[in-house]
Design a protein around this motif. Structure first.
Motif, PDB file in Angstrom:
ATOM      1  N   PRO A  49       0.835  -1.209   0.000  1.00 34.67           N
ATOM      2  CA  PRO A  49       0.000   0.000   0.000  1.00 34.67           C
ATOM      3  C   PRO A  49       0.864   1.252   0.000  1.00 34.67           C
ATOM      4  N   VAL A  50       0.401   2.259  -0.738  1.00 32.43           N
ATOM      5  CA  VAL A  50       1.131   3.516  -0.790  1.00 32.43           C
ATOM      6  C   VAL A  50       0.838   4.330   0.455  1.00 32.43           C
ATOM      7  N   ALA A  51       1.802   5.133   0.867  1.00 34.15           N
ATOM      8  CA  ALA A  51       1.589   6.018   2.002  1.00 34.15           C
ATOM      9  C   ALA A  51       0.486   7.021   1.675  1.00 34.15           C
ATOM     10  N   ILE A  52      -0.309   7.359   2.680  1.00 37.15           N
ATOM     11  CA  ILE A  52      -1.417   8.294   2.472  1.00 37.15           C
ATOM     12  C   ILE A  52      -0.876   9.675   2.114  1.00 37.15           C
ATOM     13  N   GLU A  53      -1.372  10.211   1.011  1.00 37.45           N
ATOM     14  CA  GLU A  53      -0.982  11.557   0.596  1.00 37.45           C
ATOM     15  C   GLU A  53      -2.022  12.551   1.100  1.00 37.45           C
ATOM     16  N   LYS A  54      -1.552  13.544   1.870  1.00 36.41           N
ATOM     17  CA  LYS A  54      -2.453  14.493   2.509  1.00 36.41           C
ATOM     18  C   LYS A  54      -2.248  15.899   1.952  1.00 36.41           C
ATOM     19  N   LYS A  55      -3.328  16.682   2.007  1.00 36.93           N
ATOM     20  CA  LYS A  55      -3.243  18.084   1.578  1.00 36.93           C
ATOM     21  C   LYS A  55      -4.169  18.909   2.458  1.00 36.93           C
ATOM     22  N   GLN A  56      -3.675  20.047   2.896  1.00 35.42           N
ATOM     23  CA  GLN A  56      -4.506  20.988   3.659  1.00 35.42           C
ATOM     24  C   GLN A  56      -4.866  22.165   2.768  1.00 35.42           C
ATOM     25  N   PRO A  64     -14.184  32.442  -5.394  1.00 30.09           N
ATOM     26  CA  PRO A  64     -15.167  31.414  -5.780  1.00 30.09           C
ATOM     27  C   PRO A  64     -14.512  30.124  -6.283  1.00 30.09           C
ATOM     28  N   LEU A  65     -13.302  29.830  -5.820  1.00 28.58           N
ATOM     29  CA  LEU A  65     -12.555  28.674  -6.328  1.00 28.58           C
ATOM     30  C   LEU A  65     -12.592  27.478  -5.378  1.00 28.58           C
ATOM     31  N   ILE A  66     -13.428  27.551  -4.357  1.00 31.64           N
ATOM     32  CA  ILE A  66     -13.423  26.501  -3.326  1.00 31.64           C
ATOM     33  C   ILE A  66     -13.744  25.137  -3.925  1.00 31.64           C
ATOM     34  N   ASN A  67     -14.887  25.033  -4.601  1.00 25.06           N
ATOM     35  CA  ASN A  67     -15.317  23.732  -5.121  1.00 25.06           C
ATOM     36  C   ASN A  67     -14.347  23.186  -6.161  1.00 25.06           C
ATOM     37  N   ARG A  68     -13.863  24.058  -7.044  1.00 24.39           N
ATOM     38  CA  ARG A  68     -12.944  23.596  -8.076  1.00 24.39           C
ATOM     39  C   ARG A  68     -11.608  23.140  -7.486  1.00 24.39           C
ATOM     40  N   THR A  69     -11.155  23.821  -6.434  1.00 23.96           N
ATOM     41  CA  THR A  69      -9.892  23.419  -5.801  1.00 23.96           C
ATOM     42  C   THR A  69     -10.030  22.070  -5.117  1.00 23.96           C
ATOM     43  N   ARG A  72     -10.226  19.394  -7.965  1.00 22.64           N
ATOM     44  CA  ARG A  72      -8.935  19.129  -8.623  1.00 22.64           C
ATOM     45  C   ARG A  72      -7.984  18.386  -7.694  1.00 22.64           C
ATOM     46  N   SER A  73      -8.041  18.669  -6.394  1.00 28.32           N
ATOM     47  CA  SER A  73      -7.192  17.946  -5.434  1.00 28.32           C
ATOM     48  C   SER A  73      -7.599  16.479  -5.365  1.00 28.32           C
ATOM     49  N   TYR A  74      -8.892  16.217  -5.425  1.00 29.36           N
ATOM     50  CA  TYR A  74      -9.402  14.843  -5.479  1.00 29.36           C
ATOM     51  C   TYR A  74      -8.916  14.145  -6.740  1.00 29.36           C
ATOM     52  N   GLN A  75      -9.079  14.822  -7.896  1.00 27.57           N
ATOM     53  CA  GLN A  75      -8.645  14.236  -9.159  1.00 27.57           C
ATOM     54  C   GLN A  75      -7.139  13.984  -9.162  1.00 27.57           C
ATOM     55  N   GLN A  76      -6.380  14.852  -8.521  1.00 28.95           N
ATOM     56  CA  GLN A  76      -4.928  14.718  -8.510  1.00 28.95           C
ATOM     57  C   GLN A  76      -4.472  13.476  -7.769  1.00 28.95           C
ATOM     58  N   GLY A  77      -5.314  12.960  -6.864  1.00 26.71           N
ATOM     59  CA  GLY A  77      -4.992  11.695  -6.212  1.00 26.71           C
ATOM     60  C   GLY A  77      -4.725  11.770  -4.724  1.00 26.71           C
ATOM     61  N   TYR A  78      -4.955  12.915  -4.086  1.00 27.80           N
ATOM     62  CA  TYR A  78      -4.751  13.000  -2.640  1.00 27.80           C
ATOM     63  C   TYR A  78      -5.736  12.081  -1.924  1.00 27.80           C
ATOM     64  N   ASP A  79      -5.250  11.433  -0.848  1.00 29.45           N
ATOM     65  CA  ASP A  79      -6.078  10.484  -0.100  1.00 29.45           C
ATOM     66  C   ASP A  79      -6.794  11.142   1.066  1.00 29.45           C
ATOM     67  N   GLU A  80      -6.263  12.283   1.511  1.00 27.56           N
ATOM     68  CA  GLU A  80      -6.875  12.978   2.646  1.00 27.56           C
ATOM     69  C   GLU A  80      -6.799  14.482   2.420  1.00 27.56           C
ATOM     70  N   LEU A  81      -7.924  15.151   2.566  1.00 25.50           N
ATOM     71  CA  LEU A  81      -8.000  16.603   2.424  1.00 25.50           C
ATOM     72  C   LEU A  81      -8.490  17.196   3.733  1.00 25.50           C
ATOM     73  N   LYS A  82      -7.703  18.106   4.289  1.00 25.30           N
ATOM     74  CA  LYS A  82      -8.125  18.844   5.488  1.00 25.30           C
ATOM     75  C   LYS A  82      -8.545  20.237   5.045  1.00 25.30           C
ATOM     76  N   LEU A  83      -9.835  20.519   5.171  1.00 18.04           N
ATOM     77  CA  LEU A  83     -10.383  21.810   4.767  1.00 18.04           C
ATOM     78  C   LEU A  83     -10.472  22.704   5.997  1.00 18.04           C
ATOM     79  N   VAL A  84      -9.756  23.814   5.966  1.00 18.61           N
ATOM     80  CA  VAL A  84      -9.740  24.765   7.076  1.00 18.61           C
ATOM     81  C   VAL A  84     -10.571  25.977   6.675  1.00 18.61           C
ATOM     82  N   PHE A  85     -11.407  26.476   7.607  1.00 19.86           N
ATOM     83  CA  PHE A  85     -12.291  27.595   7.274  1.00 19.86           C
ATOM     84  C   PHE A  85     -12.502  28.476   8.496  1.00 19.86           C
TER      85      PHE A  85
END
Length: 304
Positions: A49-56, A64-69, A72-85
């Motif tokens: 198994p590959v190591a989990i790739e994370k992005k914050q 207005p780029l929230i949804n597209r960002t 695209r991060s999902y499409q790029q292949g990240y396994d975990e996304l931390k959304l800060v708001f």
């Protein structure tokens, strides 16, 4: 990336593995790896198994780029996304795109953050099933909308446009898989990536066309219905060609495309309806995208 071939012993040639790859998959001396020869290429794979790739992502000032960002991060292949708001309504507004991320779930949420994680993964077999499913969804949009348009059933017609949500969802999944793992025949990865992008655009085109007809209650005429039907046939031919690359099918697609273009030219010349002109213009854009699905795969033809 280049490596020098080193001779060991009388007949053995060796080459070192890239350090980044061995670290990413924790390859150790004595581990077994798979090797496959494809013409000039040697493909090396492993089952670790590959190591989990994370992005914050700080979405506080990303509108207005929230949804597209996020997408695209999902499409790029990240396994975990931390959304800060800094405002809870931001993550509520992003929920629509989050719902389109196959395999991703919210696993943790705090006052000012939300963690999304891939809990499903993907396999080559799952990719093939969903890739085919995209074509089938588009075919259903084309064929069913043609039937309801001919019957002037605008309520049922408009409901078909919502199938584009699933088209987008499946396309995003497939693009993600290709970015992470590539296609089963790695030499075709970039082509299949291109095809999926065009399929997503075809779904958007049908959604626009269907909404245009349903919202304006456009009455079907002979020319428009004929072009509509021919376009659905062209899409079906491209579906068949994409899973069995035969010369005769490719030729049939090109002839059908040329016929549709002639019909659209004649239809635009004959119609006095501005709404019909708009519909034919949308269809013209549609068939140009559909033919790209065929054209990008011509090198795959097996019987030439």
């Amino acid at each position: 990336m280049k490596r020098k071939v080193v001779k060991q012993g009388a007949a053995t040639l060796t080459v070192s593995l890239p350090t980044l790859w061995t670290k990413k998959y924790n390859i150790q001396p004595g581990d077994e790896i798979e090797m496959e020869v494809q013409d000039k290429a040697v493909i090396i794979t492993n089952n670790k198994p590959v190591a989990i790739e994370k992005k914050q992502i700080d979405i506080s000032r990303l509108h207005p780029l929230i949804n597209r960002t996020i997408l695209r991060s999902y499409q790029q292949g990240y396994d975990e996304l931390k959304l800060v708001f800094d405002r809870p309504e931001l993550i509520q507004n992003a929920q629509r795109v989050v719902n389109e991320l196959i395999g991703f779930e919210s696993v943790e949420q705090g006052k000012n953050y939300c963690i999304l994680r891939d809990i499903a993964g993907s396999s080559a077999e799952e990719f093939e099933n969903i890739y085919r499913r995209i074509f089938l969804l588009l075919k259903s949009m084309a064929n069913d909308s043609y039937d309801w348009f001919g019957q002037e059933n605008y309520d049922n017609l408009k409901s078909i446009a919502f199938r584009d949500i699933d088209v987008n969802k499946f396309c995003n999944f497939c693009l993600r898989h290709l970015n992470k793992k590539g296609y089963k025949d790695y030499t075709k990865t970039s082509t299949i990536f291109f095809v999926i992008q065009r399929l997503e655009e075809i779904g958007d085109g049908y959604k626009e066309l269907i909404n245009q007809i349903a919202e304006n209650k456009i009455e079907p005429d002979k020319d428009l219905l004929n072009i509509y039907k021919k376009t659905a046939q062209l899409l079906n031919l491209c579906y068949e060609f994409s899973f069995q690359h035969r010369r005769q099918k490719a030729v049939e697609i090109s002839k059908t495309y040329d016929e549709i273009k002639l019909n659209i030219t004649a239809g635009l010349r004959n119609t006095e309806s501005q709404q019909n002109t708009h519909c034919m213009s949308i269809i013209k854009s549609l068939v140009d995208k559909i033919i790209l699905v065929q054209g990008s795969q011509l090198a795959f033809i097996e019987d030439i």
